[in-house]
Design a protein around this motif. Structure first.
Motif, mmCIF file in Angstrom:
data_model
loop_
_atom_site.group_PDB
_atom_site.id
_atom_site.type_symbol
_atom_site.label_atom_id
_atom_site.label_comp_id
_atom_site.label_asym_id
_atom_site.label_seq_id
_atom_site.Cartn_x
_atom_site.Cartn_y
_atom_site.Cartn_z
ATOM 1 N N LYS A 112 -75.874 -1.281 -66.793
ATOM 2 C CA LYS A 112 -76.926 -2.584 -67.485
ATOM 3 C C LYS A 112 -77.066 -3.140 -66.410
ATOM 4 C CE LYS A 112 -78.490 -6.717 -70.460
ATOM 5 N NZ LYS A 112 -77.695 -6.798 -71.534
ATOM 6 N N ARG A 113 -78.489 -2.489 -66.222
ATOM 7 C CA ARG A 113 -79.290 -3.143 -64.501
ATOM 8 C C ARG A 113 -80.121 -4.635 -64.353
ATOM 9 N NH1 ARG A 113 -78.848 2.115 -60.288
ATOM 10 N NH2 ARG A 113 -76.808 2.898 -60.804
ATOM 11 N N THR A 128 -83.451 -5.978 -67.617
ATOM 12 C CA THR A 128 -82.381 -5.181 -67.570
ATOM 13 C C THR A 128 -83.029 -3.796 -68.269
ATOM 14 O OG1 THR A 128 -82.114 -6.645 -69.321
ATOM 15 C CG2 THR A 128 -81.125 -7.098 -67.899
ATOM 16 N N LYS A 129 -82.100 -3.222 -67.688
ATOM 17 C CA LYS A 129 -82.844 -1.591 -68.119
ATOM 18 C C LYS A 129 -81.170 -0.883 -68.441
ATOM 19 C CE LYS A 129 -85.173 2.608 -65.960
ATOM 20 N NZ LYS A 129 -85.929 2.884 -65.337
ATOM 21 N N TYR A 130 -81.169 -0.435 -69.029
ATOM 22 C CA TYR A 130 -80.037 0.637 -69.587
ATOM 23 C C TYR A 130 -80.180 2.240 -69.080
ATOM 24 C CZ TYR A 130 -77.643 -2.690 -73.268
ATOM 25 O OH TYR A 130 -77.375 -3.940 -73.452
#
Lengths: 416, 416
Positions: A110-111, A404-406
């Protein structure tokens, strides 16, 4: 026909996909170039600003507003300096905030990523144009700016300068869009530009914020009003109380984290009430009190129900006696705006009850409410102070402009 | 006169202030009691559920919807089991997520706290009533439930059972409120209940979610549609591609993380296209293709522009050839819903371009889109899958139902 808003929204969205993958140093170079260009274009900006000021005078805009619109060499230098400080701040984008390894070999990261396109709607001050654009770029976001008609020439000059700087960098000029049509209709169009805007941030007075919150279908980051209270408990130390009350009320009364209301325990009031109110009065504060306060302190004016819900933003304070910490909490929940709330007491148990029970972005024990501020908290930048509970609450630093983005890495895994 | 919604919203708000400071074990005890009480009340619940089913049959509600409304001993036991698992999960409330110590001695702690009151609006399935109530209580939130009229008797029976359980615990029964009036007017009232609701979560089809997003002034946690793509790159491994495409399309086609569209590189398609589409067809999938696909694969039906924007939620897939990864990304940005997007390739550079550029909650390299799920990610619970960017994005576990609050501890500090 495509409207200006549609067209510029679309361009900002396209630019956001490019900006999205720029490195920290590419973004910082662009910011540095903007700081330099603003100084180079100083004279042109001041000339355009003079047109806004002349128009404003003609229209009878109050001197205090004209002062907020005014740009001079000093103020432009201050903008450039703020950008150089922004460059030095940590880039919140690209951080791995969570890492999950599954038994089947899947790696899940997760960024933090930019939000995408930020819509910013604001009032007179043209420095918000530069502030919003540079905070957006630092966090990898494109921005659609919609300023006030009273600063139109200044805003165009500033964005022209920003575009001129970006043209020399890896960041596309389309990443910063200024809506030149400042009619009410374009504002409404912006409220519903869901295809292109990821978030809308209103910066200005309560009327503007309420309008945006009530009308926008684009998600809103709400920076709200502050009807802040100080509860002076039975066990409050007098010296601390006087220092904190004077600071919270008088150091800068026009801002959202200034105190607007004192709630005082009757026993403490009997001993110290007159002394505290006298100190406030001597500092120029008008006291608006309940019946008990008015009886004990002659200079107090009688408070109405409305006073308790009023954010004076001025050297005025309402004062009310409350039986205990629970009555204080109840009063705050009825009249407060969930911004900053303080208790002064030497009783740790009462303090804990207050801090845990009061529903606000920031709760204080024995300190001034004036500390609710991104710079005071050490964030180095401030988008605003959120009084909502989703996404970000309290002073918002750069991370508030990220999502966030996975990222999921596999080798042919399927779900069973 | 106060409406049912106003009255129950007010009670939930008051209960939230009590619940707010309950310990993890107090909350878990309440959850355990609810699980027990549901089993005790099983017969009464099934009797009330039968009334909903009878009414539904009378009204000609489709069998598939009736099945979703139906409760039996097995389903009630499953609810109780889910609650026992929820009890075991980590409490996300009360964590210190940031600690700042200032030179002046101020201690600033940012802690996770409950959101307050969650409004939940949902469709037929009565198990959402129990699911929403228990997820809310676990995270220290009060909840206002507004289910469907088609499950009214069931919902009342379930909430009666929950109240009966809570009456024996430290958690106030007012923390769970069910709106019994299921008219459209009460739904609209809920959309604007800003004084009492901190967030509104719609759970159901696209029409319900769009209505809430467009009309609500209460902040919304949006769980959206999934028009998910798989891009099959020139360097895609055939075995992985077939496995992933079959899984993503056919394992459970009715859910949001199922694939709806294949984008294929022309060179890969020339070699493997027919084989892949045949495999899909043999699995019962209808192929809707662009001109190239229709030419190469006879059984394919011609795709219209509308197909690319359609979430079939069925055994149908659109297939389009794209020149390269950039065209794939552009297509996804035009037609996608920012949910889950996958690339199949052995080329790491192309994979990275795709993963970093595609704007979606979850991006996959060589894995099925079906993994986008709170349980698959290991969160132990799922509120829903967020396709918005503020607050929470992707599968939402318990922390999505929390906010933060700054606790500031001083000793008389004032701002200078």
């Amino acid at each position: 026909m495509t409207s200006e808003i549609q067209e510029k929204g679309k361009r900002a969205k396209a630019a956001s996909y490019v900006l999205n993958i720029k490195t920290t140093s590419e973004k910082n170079e662009a910011l540095t170039k903007i700081a330099e260009q603003l100084l180079i274009d100083q004279q042109a900006i001041i000339t355009e600003n003079a047109k806004d000021l002349a128009k404003g005078e003609e229209q009878g805009i109050p001197a205090s507003t004209l002062d907020r619109i005014m740009l001079n060499s000093e103020r432009i230098t201050a903008m450039a300096d703020a950008i150089h400080l922004l460059v030095k701040l940590d880039d919140p984008v690209g951080k791995v905030v969570e890492h999950i390894k599954k038994d089947n070999g899947l790696q899940i990261e997760k960024r933090s990523v930019p939000l995408g396109v930020i819509g910013m709607i604001y009032e007179a001050r043209p420095n918000v144009t530069v502030d919003a654009a540079t905070l957006a770029l630092k966090t990898g976001n494109a921005v659609v700016l919609r300023g006030s008609s009273s600063a139109k020439f200044s805003n165009i000059a500033l964005v022209t300068s920003i575009h001129c700087a970006l043209a020399k960098t890896a960041v596309p000029t389309d990443a910063v869009q200024l809506i030149e049509d400042t009619s009410r209709e374009t504002a409404k169009e912006l409220f519903h530009l869901k295809d292109y805007l990821d978030v809308l941030i209103p910066r200005g007075g309560k009327a503007l914020i309420d309008l945006v919150v009530n009308e926008a279908t684009v998600p809103v980051l709400e920076t709200g009003a502050g009807n802040c209270h100080i509860y002076v408990d039975e066990m409050a130390d007098y010296i601390k109380t006087e220092k904190i009350c004077l600071n919270a009320k008088t150091q800068r009364p026009s801002v959202c984290n200034a105190a607007e209301s004192l709630l005082i325990h009757p026993a403490w009031f009997q001993t110290y009430g007159t002394q505290l109110l006298t100190a406030l009065q001597q500092a120029g504060v008008t006291i608006i009190g309940d019946a008990n306060v008015c009886q004990a302190f002659e200079a107090a004016l009688p408070a109405t129900e409305e006073d308790y819900g009023t954010e004076y933003l001025d050297l005025t304070i309402s004062v009310k006696l409350v039986e205990n910490v629970y009555e204080a909490i109840e009063h705050i929940h009825q009249y407060g705006t969930n911004h900053s709330e303080a208790i002064v007491t030497e009783d740790q148990v009462v303090a804990d009850t207050f801090l845990h029970s009061v529903d606000a972005a920031a709760v204080y024990h024995n300190a001034s409410t004036r500390f609710t501020d991104g710079f005071e908290f050490g964030y180095g930048a401030e988008i605003g102070i959120s009084t909502q509970k989703l996404h970000a609450r309290g002073p918002m630093g750069l991370p508030a402009l990220t999502s966030t983005k996975y990222f999921i890495y596999g080798d042919g895994q399927i779900r069973v």
